[in-house]
Design a protein around this motif. Structure first.
Motif, mmCIF file in Angstrom:
data_model
loop_
_atom_site.group_PDB
_atom_site.id
_atom_site.type_symbol
_atom_site.label_atom_id
_atom_site.label_comp_id
_atom_site.label_asym_id
_atom_site.label_seq_id
_atom_site.Cartn_x
_atom_site.Cartn_y
_atom_site.Cartn_z
ATOM 1 N N SER B 33 0.851 -1.190 0.000
ATOM 2 C CA SER B 33 0.000 0.000 0.000
ATOM 3 C C SER B 33 0.889 1.243 0.000
ATOM 4 O O SER B 33 2.092 1.155 0.285
ATOM 5 C CB SER B 33 -0.875 0.009 1.248
ATOM 6 O OG SER B 33 -0.041 0.061 2.382
ATOM 7 N N PHE B 34 0.298 2.367 -0.309
ATOM 8 C CA PHE B 34 1.052 3.611 -0.362
ATOM 9 C C PHE B 34 1.616 3.943 1.026
ATOM 10 O O PHE B 34 2.761 4.370 1.168
ATOM 11 C CB PHE B 34 0.148 4.742 -0.874
ATOM 12 C CG PHE B 34 0.902 6.013 -1.148
ATOM 13 C CD1 PHE B 34 1.813 6.077 -2.194
ATOM 14 C CD2 PHE B 34 0.717 7.130 -0.341
ATOM 15 C CE1 PHE B 34 2.528 7.230 -2.435
ATOM 16 C CE2 PHE B 34 1.425 8.295 -0.583
ATOM 17 C CZ PHE B 34 2.333 8.358 -1.633
ATOM 18 N N GLY B 35 0.785 3.670 2.042
ATOM 19 C CA GLY B 35 1.210 3.926 3.427
ATOM 20 C C GLY B 35 2.458 3.133 3.777
ATOM 21 O O GLY B 35 3.385 3.650 4.393
ATOM 22 N N GLU B 36 2.466 1.866 3.351
ATOM 23 C CA GLU B 36 3.609 0.992 3.621
ATOM 24 C C GLU B 36 4.865 1.514 2.921
ATOM 25 O O GLU B 36 5.959 1.491 3.485
ATOM 26 C CB GLU B 36 3.272 -0.427 3.135
ATOM 27 C CG GLU B 36 4.296 -1.488 3.468
ATOM 28 C CD GLU B 36 4.451 -1.748 4.960
ATOM 29 O OE1 GLU B 36 3.430 -1.917 5.624
ATOM 30 O OE2 GLU B 36 5.608 -1.755 5.433
ATOM 31 N N LEU B 37 4.672 2.016 1.707
ATOM 32 C CA LEU B 37 5.799 2.586 0.948
ATOM 33 C C LEU B 37 6.426 3.739 1.720
ATOM 34 O O LEU B 37 7.645 3.829 1.888
ATOM 35 C CB LEU B 37 5.309 3.100 -0.406
ATOM 36 C CG LEU B 37 5.505 2.170 -1.602
ATOM 37 C CD1 LEU B 37 4.806 2.719 -2.819
ATOM 38 C CD2 LEU B 37 6.979 1.989 -1.909
ATOM 39 N N ILE B 38 5.551 4.668 2.193
ATOM 40 C CA ILE B 38 6.019 5.833 2.952
ATOM 41 C C ILE B 38 6.721 5.359 4.227
ATOM 42 O O ILE B 38 7.813 5.829 4.579
ATOM 43 C CB ILE B 38 4.818 6.741 3.328
ATOM 44 C CG1 ILE B 38 4.137 7.265 2.068
ATOM 45 C CG2 ILE B 38 5.249 7.900 4.221
ATOM 46 C CD1 ILE B 38 4.908 8.280 1.277
ATOM 47 N N SER B 43 11.971 4.490 7.236
ATOM 48 C CA SER B 43 12.699 3.636 8.175
ATOM 49 C C SER B 43 14.209 3.816 8.027
ATOM 50 O O SER B 43 14.744 3.734 6.918
ATOM 51 C CB SER B 43 12.303 2.177 7.927
ATOM 52 O OG SER B 43 13.413 1.340 7.988
ATOM 53 N N PRO B 44 14.912 4.080 9.138
ATOM 54 C CA PRO B 44 16.364 4.291 9.059
ATOM 55 C C PRO B 44 17.090 3.059 8.509
ATOM 56 O O PRO B 44 18.094 3.193 7.817
ATOM 57 C CB PRO B 44 16.788 4.533 10.512
ATOM 58 C CG PRO B 44 15.558 4.614 11.312
ATOM 59 C CD PRO B 44 14.401 4.183 10.491
ATOM 60 N N LEU B 45 16.539 1.870 8.800
ATOM 61 C CA LEU B 45 17.162 0.632 8.330
ATOM 62 C C LEU B 45 17.133 0.573 6.797
ATOM 63 O O LEU B 45 18.135 0.250 6.158
ATOM 64 C CB LEU B 45 16.415 -0.572 8.918
ATOM 65 C CG LEU B 45 17.071 -1.912 8.685
ATOM 66 C CD1 LEU B 45 18.395 -1.982 9.415
ATOM 67 C CD2 LEU B 45 16.172 -3.038 9.157
ATOM 68 N N VAL B 46 15.974 0.925 6.223
ATOM 69 C CA VAL B 46 15.841 0.889 4.764
ATOM 70 C C VAL B 46 16.734 1.954 4.133
ATOM 71 O O VAL B 46 17.422 1.707 3.143
ATOM 72 C CB VAL B 46 14.360 1.080 4.352
ATOM 73 C CG1 VAL B 46 14.235 1.259 2.864
ATOM 74 C CG2 VAL B 46 13.537 -0.097 4.815
ATOM 75 N N ALA B 237 7.357 -3.249 -0.642
ATOM 76 C CA ALA B 237 7.562 -1.801 -0.622
ATOM 77 C C ALA B 237 9.035 -1.472 -0.875
ATOM 78 O O ALA B 237 9.356 -0.599 -1.680
ATOM 79 C CB ALA B 237 7.105 -1.230 0.715
ATOM 80 N N VAL B 238 9.941 -2.187 -0.214
ATOM 81 C CA VAL B 238 11.370 -1.930 -0.422
ATOM 82 C C VAL B 238 11.760 -2.277 -1.861
ATOM 83 O O VAL B 238 12.518 -1.553 -2.511
ATOM 84 C CB VAL B 238 12.238 -2.750 0.568
ATOM 85 C CG1 VAL B 238 13.696 -2.376 0.419
ATOM 86 C CG2 VAL B 238 11.803 -2.505 1.994
#
Lengths: 254, 262
Positions: B33-38, B43-46, B237-238
């Motif tokens: 979802s778009f929310g998950e993408l954001i 996320s600092p890890l990503v 998402a990633v």
């Protein structure tokens, strides 16, 4: 219209392309007397032996797809359905039962974590040695493989903080950890006992019972399955099946 | 009209190709979802995984240039004994499964090999470090640069080179001022392919790199780990971030190169 007429010239070519595209699915029909089993890569040796003996006895061929439990679990989530699923821990059995893919599951054996070191390397002899920063460790990744979760649980029980350890690498699968230790790339790791026994090229140090975290190996019956499935599961959980698991270094559920 | 029907057939086949690539990409969008993408982008890890992926893959492109261009030059310009073998060696990493490449590097550089322990004694630890990631990525991606640069060198008119040499220019001067500029577009294309391959590399990297968050975890490793723990939405998402990011960068780079060529 003429353009369409000329298109006929390329008919043969387009037809070939179409045949190529559909042939892969057309020829992939499964035989009726065949069971498809998704199983964690760590169970390859006992399950292959069980498959052969089962085929001899019941005349039903067992086809295995061995991979990391996560990969197999994802395959099922996106729509592929085996007859039986045997993941390396009950994590994926629970996820898939919740989502309605797995009908029920029974445990056949345990995965018991042990410490392994390269042969001839005596730097690590207990969990406490994991805190020595001179000892280079490799551990399973918590997200990627079941052994990662198990080692995290052991550290928690033993009151050891992973942040204080010299962890050089996180493995994506238990076999990778064994490989790294076999190749003398680190001083110690925690893996399943069966994988350590099967390797034969590493030194095994047992983890005290009070800190250890056994993980059950569930045999999952899928919601849709063939009738031969029951015979296979029965054989697997019977005396013969468990004896084979035991032979390959697993602790069986009595 | 005849040519029209030919065009139609070719376009139809191109359409099948576009579907083959685009449909799986669109399927990825439906799994998140778009929310998950954001969420993932914050996320600092990503973000650290993106930074490590970028850092290592860009160094790989530079190293590939230094090592690949001389090899491409040799293959394009010289005839020598064993040329066929060298040419086939360039193809080898492409047909080798990345996991096997990683295994081979692990055996060569690991603690059990003489070479590996010699390096470690000198204080050079390649396994489980960023250097390990770079070597693994370089191994699988350098053929793309060599092949592209070789084609570019081969397409240069030999008379131009001969004229330069006859007029008294040295071989190096001719290489620097005539060959390299004329082969520029081919080399750029090779750089793009090498970079893209290095960025998406997982198999070999996971064998020799440590995959430790914030240190040696690349984007592809992060994608794998999320997928393996059943977090399909996070993993997708990633993956989408990686795809959208590479697509945009490739597009900008390609249009720049084309603009210069025009």
């Amino acid at each position: 219209m003429k353009a369409l007429g000329d298109l006929k010239k390329y008919k043969a070519f387009l037809l070939t392309l179409l045949v190529c595209l559909i042939s892969s699915t057309a020829f992939a029909k499964k035989e009726s007397k065949e069971l498809l089993v998704f199983a964690g890569a760590g169970m390859r040796l006992p399950l292959n032996e069980i498959g052969k003996k089962f085929e001899k006895k019941y005349g039903v061929k067992v086809v295995y797809d061995y991979e990391g439990s996560g990969r197999l679990g994802n395959k099922i989530l996106v729509g592929q359905s085996p007859d039986v699923f045997i993941p390396g821990s009950d994590k994926w059995a629970k996820i898939l039962k919740e989502k309605g893919h797995v009908k029920d599951y029974t445990s056949v054996a345990y995965h018991t974590p042990v410490i392994i070191t390269p042969k001839g390397n005596g730097k690590v002899n207990s969990l406490g040695d994991f805190l020595d920063s001179n000892n280079r460790l490799v551990l399973g990744d918590v997200k990627a493989c079941a052994i990662g979760g198990a080692s995290a649980a052991i550290f928690k029980k033993a009151g050891l903080e992973e942040s204080k350890m010299n962890v050089r690498a996180k493995g994506q699968a238990v076999k990778q950890l064994v490989l790294w230790i076999e190749g003398n790339n680190a001083d110690a790791s925690i893996v399943w006992k069966a994988d350590a026994v099967q390797s034969g090229k590493v030194r095994i140090v047992d983890i005290p019972e009070q800190y250890n975290f056994k993980s059950i190996i569930p045999v999952c019956q899928m919601v849709t399955h063939k009738k031969e499935t029951n015979e296979y599961i029965h054989y697997l959980l019977g005396i013969e099946g468990k004896a084979i698991f035991k032979k390959h270094g697993f602790e069986v559920v009595e | 009209m005849k040519s029209l029907s030919f065009d139609l057939a070719v376009s139809l086949i191109a359409g099948i190709f576009v579907c083959l690539i685009v449909l799986p990409m669109l399927a990825l969008f439906t799994a998140t979802s778009f929310g998950e993408l954001i969420n993932q982008f914050r996320s600092p890890l990503v973000l650290s995984a993106i930074a490590i992926s970028l850092e290592t893959s860009l160094i790989v492109v530079l190293l590939a240039l230094c090592l690949g261009i001389p090899v491409a030059y040799l293959l394009a310009m010289k005839s020598f004994k064993g040329k066929e073998i060298l040419d086939t060696l360039v193809d080898l990493p492409i047909c080798m499964p990345p996991l096997v490449a990683g295994l081979a590097l692990l055996i060569l550089l690991g603690g059990n090999s003489k070479f590996g322990s010699m390096l470690r004694n000198c204080g050079i630890d390649l396994i489980f470090s960023k250097k390990g990631i770079i070597i693994a990525q370089l191994f699988v991606s350098i053929p793309f640069l060599i092949k592209s640069a070789r084609n570019a060198f081969e397409s240069i008119n030999k008379n131009v080179i001969n004229a330069s040499l006859t007029l008294g220019a040295s071989k190096f001067y001719t290489f620097k001022t005539i060959l390299l500029p004329l082969a520029r577009n081919g080399i750029y294309t090779g750089m793009i392919m090498t970079w893209a391959r290095a960025l998406g590399e997982f198999g070999a990297t996971s064998m020799v790199a440590g995959c430790i968050p914030f240190k040696t975890e690349t984007m592809t490793v992060a994608i794998y780990q999320n997928a393996m723990s059943g977090e399909l939405a996070a993993s997708t998402a990633v993956a989408l971030l990686l795809l959208v990011f590479s697509f945009t960068l490739l597009l900008i780079f390609k249009s720049r190169v084309r603009g210069q060529a025009g």
